[in-house]
Design a protein around this motif. Structure first.
Motif, mmCIF file in Angstrom:
data_model
loop_
_atom_site.group_PDB
_atom_site.id
_atom_site.type_symbol
_atom_site.label_atom_id
_atom_site.label_comp_id
_atom_site.label_asym_id
_atom_site.label_seq_id
_atom_site.Cartn_x
_atom_site.Cartn_y
_atom_site.Cartn_z
ATOM 1 N N ARG A 98 0.840 -1.216 0.000
ATOM 2 C CA ARG A 98 0.000 0.000 0.000
ATOM 3 C C ARG A 98 0.866 1.253 0.000
ATOM 4 N NH1 ARG A 98 -3.723 -2.719 4.328
ATOM 5 N NH2 ARG A 98 -5.383 -3.522 3.000
ATOM 6 N N PHE A 99 1.924 1.218 0.803
ATOM 7 C CA PHE A 99 2.835 2.362 0.887
ATOM 8 C C PHE A 99 3.434 2.677 -0.484
ATOM 9 C CE2 PHE A 99 7.118 4.058 1.204
ATOM 10 C CZ PHE A 99 6.949 5.153 2.020
ATOM 11 N N TRP A 100 3.969 1.644 -1.152
ATOM 12 C CA TRP A 100 4.667 1.897 -2.418
ATOM 13 C C TRP A 100 3.702 2.293 -3.536
ATOM 14 C CZ3 TRP A 100 9.290 3.428 -2.211
ATOM 15 C CH2 TRP A 100 10.162 2.960 -1.226
ATOM 16 N N LYS A 102 0.981 4.031 -3.131
ATOM 17 C CA LYS A 102 0.692 5.454 -2.869
ATOM 18 C C LYS A 102 1.878 6.319 -3.290
ATOM 19 C CE LYS A 102 -0.455 8.577 0.992
ATOM 20 N NZ LYS A 102 -0.976 9.630 0.121
ATOM 21 N N PHE A 103 3.066 5.826 -3.021
ATOM 22 C CA PHE A 103 4.284 6.537 -3.419
ATOM 23 C C PHE A 103 4.313 6.733 -4.939
ATOM 24 C CE2 PHE A 103 8.750 6.353 -4.819
ATOM 25 C CZ PHE A 103 9.309 7.373 -4.072
ATOM 26 N N ASP A 106 1.679 9.452 -5.746
ATOM 27 C CA ASP A 106 1.968 10.812 -5.271
ATOM 28 C C ASP A 106 3.270 11.359 -5.827
ATOM 29 O OD1 ASP A 106 -0.277 10.464 -3.757
ATOM 30 O OD2 ASP A 106 0.751 10.320 -1.828
ATOM 31 N N LYS A 107 4.273 10.510 -5.916
ATOM 32 C CA LYS A 107 5.623 11.009 -6.200
ATOM 33 C C LYS A 107 6.095 10.745 -7.627
ATOM 34 C CE LYS A 107 6.006 12.435 -1.994
ATOM 35 N NZ LYS A 107 5.961 13.882 -1.722
ATOM 36 N N ILE A 138 14.435 6.114 -5.925
ATOM 37 C CA ILE A 138 14.050 5.437 -4.678
ATOM 38 C C ILE A 138 13.425 4.077 -5.000
ATOM 39 C CG2 ILE A 138 12.440 5.545 -2.715
ATOM 40 C CD1 ILE A 138 12.949 8.592 -2.645
#
Lengths: 226, 226
Positions: A98-100, A102-103, A106-107, A138
């Motif tokens: 989920r974190f990646w 979203k990354f 967003d990014k 990243i």
């Protein structure tokens, strides 16, 4: 679980990276669905009823219940149709997925789209490409296996179709190159393997006609903004 | 499920609405944890190691495994500690909760923070307050019960602590008022009930000292930007 009387529908649009995520996931799970192509320049009443908040695709409609936001849709699909999981079952691994994702939204996706739309603002374009460039680095460092999902495609890979298919397309559109095999050897190799995966291959748009379509719209928008 | 040898840690910062979400959720579930206060002007090595990507709070650390992004953390907590669920169990209701929490972040929290930081750009401030205003109206129309979670607090309510506690604080800080009982009767009533909930009450910061802290920092930032 799915019943016998499923009504599964996807509202998408030509060349939408976010609708494409849902198409890949549905194919991955072997879910039959009706695809409805929206013309975003002339939105249907259906789209406005189903997604009154954002008025955007994709909208996934399951037995008349609509869901918006591609990552929310992917999670719903994974929870309802258990076969061929997209998300890891371990809660920690799931939270990383989920974190990646979203990354990526967003990014990488957000600044890339801003860069594309910054027709007449070189500084704004540069700033956003720089942000995307840093975020890709990243992600490059994060890639440990063949896919983000390990030996098989998962949630992050499907989210990252934006990188594999759309960034190269946008690069050709605006005549700049920042996602290259030299700068991101692992991520670039991943993008090739991902795009060559049979399920992905048959669910991304045909590149040449899409490029021609984007190019015509882009040129019109550039002219109009002058 | 939780074991006997849990190590649960939260890296937060004074007045962080996103860390506050996690504090409310942990209290809601009755999970004991160690709170580590970060000074964001002078970030600890721990924060940089645990969240090298964003270097932001909150970071939730469970048995030495770090998770960032408040909404990702809330979902992890709800999946690992099953008591007092935050998210609905029904996949469709769950997808709506995810949708609205993302909406609060993207369409309310983000523009509100941009408005606060737009010291010297009245137009930028106005534009962002307008976006927040419109999004609050959408949320006002969405609120059907006592809480977004129904009769009890849930995922969307906890996400919306930003609206209940921080928007009024920011309004006083910049001397503008857009979230009022007149404009948003249901949402305003919700915010009062939510803030009066015993678990929320003891997990939001003390308003007066926080306001003094924010005010001092805000005034310094305004002076520095001139």
């Amino acid at each position: 679980m799915s019943t016998n009387q499923e009504e599964v529908q996807l509202l998408g649009a030509l060349g939408s990276p976010f609708a494409c995520r849902v198409q890949i996931a549905l194919k991955w799970k072997g879910i039959e669905y009706k695809y409805v192509q929206e013309d975003l320049a002339n939105k249907s009443d259906l789209l406005l009823i189903y997604n009154p908040v954002h008025k955007k695709v994709p909208v996934f409609v399951h037995n008349e219940k609509p869901i918006s936001e591609s990552l929310v849709i992917l999670q719903y699909i994974d929870e309802v149709w258990k076969q061929n999981p997209i998300l890891p079952s371990d809660p920690y691994q799931k939270s990383l997925a989920r974190f990646w994702s979203k990354f990526i939204d967003d990014k990488i996706a957000t600044p890339t789209l801003k860069a594309v739309y910054a027709f007449n603002d070189e500084k704004e374009r540069e700033k956003n490409i720089e942000e995307s460039t840093g975020a890709l680095q990243i992600l490059e460092n994060e890639l440990k296996d063949k896919f983000f999902g390990g030996e098989e495609i998962g949630f992050v890979d499907i989210s990252a179709v934006f990188i594999a298919f759309w960034i190269p397309l946008f690069q050709d559109l605006i005549g700049l190159k920042w996602f290259t095999a030299e700068k991101y050897p692992k991520l670039y190799k991943w993008s090739q393997e991902f795009l060559n995966h049979p399920i992905v291959k048959e669910n991304v748009p045909l590149r040449d006609p899409l490029f021609a379509n984007f190019k015509a719209r882009y040129d019109r928008a550039v002219s109009a903004s002058k």
